[in-house]
Enzyme design. Structure first.
Site: not given
Length: 321
Positions: A90, A104, A106-108, A262-263, A265-266
């Site tokens: 992302s 922006h 995002n690929y998932r 999830g993290r 900050e990320s």
């Protein structure tokens, strides 16, 4: 090579390639990598660029995470299984100059397993969308045409479907269905079914992931050195506020990351460095700022769009035939 290993190799190579290209476009700042581990399983590489000649803040992140399906995930994400796996890349790039759009993507991919470790579900998703602060019709058309070409290389039905899905997803419904930008493409929960294979979705992610370079960098190059006014910066921060509202209220990726521990900050790296929330702010009717707002309220077929100047030129040429 297993499907998930192919996807992991793809996102890590794309991360390297995009970071190198963005650093070259900026000419000053470099990405700083923060590699992290998730206690429940997996981890990721967060790469952030900031305070550059062009990019005020941005990131290109990859994550490869897995774990047990919890009761919270079952309720909130409507999934049933024993364990899960997710990998993705992302990015959000916030330029300093308000004449350069935010972008922006995002690929998932996601896999779900039963107690025996067998794959019981696998799906792919992704997309790229553009958030300009001022409308340049030629740039908007270029952006959409680039992703149409990427989609057409896999299947010509994809772009119109994914363009409509994007227009209907990145929407602040609490603000009268105001889009956060001029859209792009977006798809989700795509499986190997109905004539499509796993390779279809792997190929699509690859072509659309790398289309970022051709779609965005020419726009950056066109405007990065242009002068701008304090009023234009003010408007950029107003629109950034709308960006924040969508990410925190509606975005499924943000919600998934927070629900799966999830993290933070990320996950919240996507938020811009400075924003404004002015009470009931409305741009002047007929202004350049209002033109952007109208495009956000009323999605445009950018691939076939002609500016007023282009329409006038076409009319003059037609009249001389």
């Amino acid at each position: 090579m297993e499907v998930k290993d192919q996807f992991i190799a793809f996102i890590h190579q794309l991360q390297d390639d995009l970071c190198a290209a963005l650093e070259q476009a900026d000419g000053k700042a470099h990405f700083v990598e923060d590699e992290w581990q998730r206690p429940e399983g997996g981890g990721g590489k967060t790469r952030v660029i900031a305070h550059g000649n062009v990019f005020e803040k941005g990131g290109v992140n990859t994550s490869v995470v897995f774990g047990e399906v919890t009761p919270v995930m079952q309720r909130q994400l409507n999934i049933n299984g024993d364990r899960w796996f997710a990998a993705g890349i992302s990015s959000v790039i916030h330029p300093f100059n308000p004449l350069v759009p935010t972008i922006h993507f995002n690929y998932r991919m996601f896999e779900l397993y039963n107690a025996a470790g067998e794959v019981i579900d696998r799906w792919f998703g992704g997309g790229t969308d553009l958030t300009p602060y001022y409308i340049d019709a030629k740039c908007c058309r270029h952006f959409h045409q680039t992703f149409k070409q990427a989609c057409d290389a896999v299947d010509k039905v994809f772009y119109p479907e994914f363009k409509t899905t994007c227009d209907n997803y990145f929407v602040n419904t609490h603000r009268g269905n105001e889009r956060r930008g001029i859209g792009g493409i977006f798809y989700d929960h795509k499986r190997a079914a109905d004539g499509y294979t796993v390779d279809t979705w792997l190929t699509l992610a690859n072509k659309c992931g790398y289309a970022f370079l051709d779609a965005y960098l020419p726009i950056v190059s066109k405007y990065k050195a242009h002068a701008f006014t304090p009023e234009q910066k003010y408007w950029q921060e107003i629109r950034r506020g709308r960006y924040v509202e969508f990410n925190l209220v509606h975005d499924r990726g943000t919600l998934f990351g927070l629900k799966t521990n999830g993290r933070t900050e990320s996950i919240l790296m996507s938020l811009p460095p400075t924003v404004r929330f002015e009470y009931n702010y409305q741009p002047a009717a007929g202004s350049a700022e209002d033109a952007l707002l109208q495009a956000c309220l009323h999605p445009v077929d950018w691939v076939h769009y002609l500016s007023v100047e282009e329409r006038n030129n076409w009319a003059q040429q037609s009249n001389t035939c």
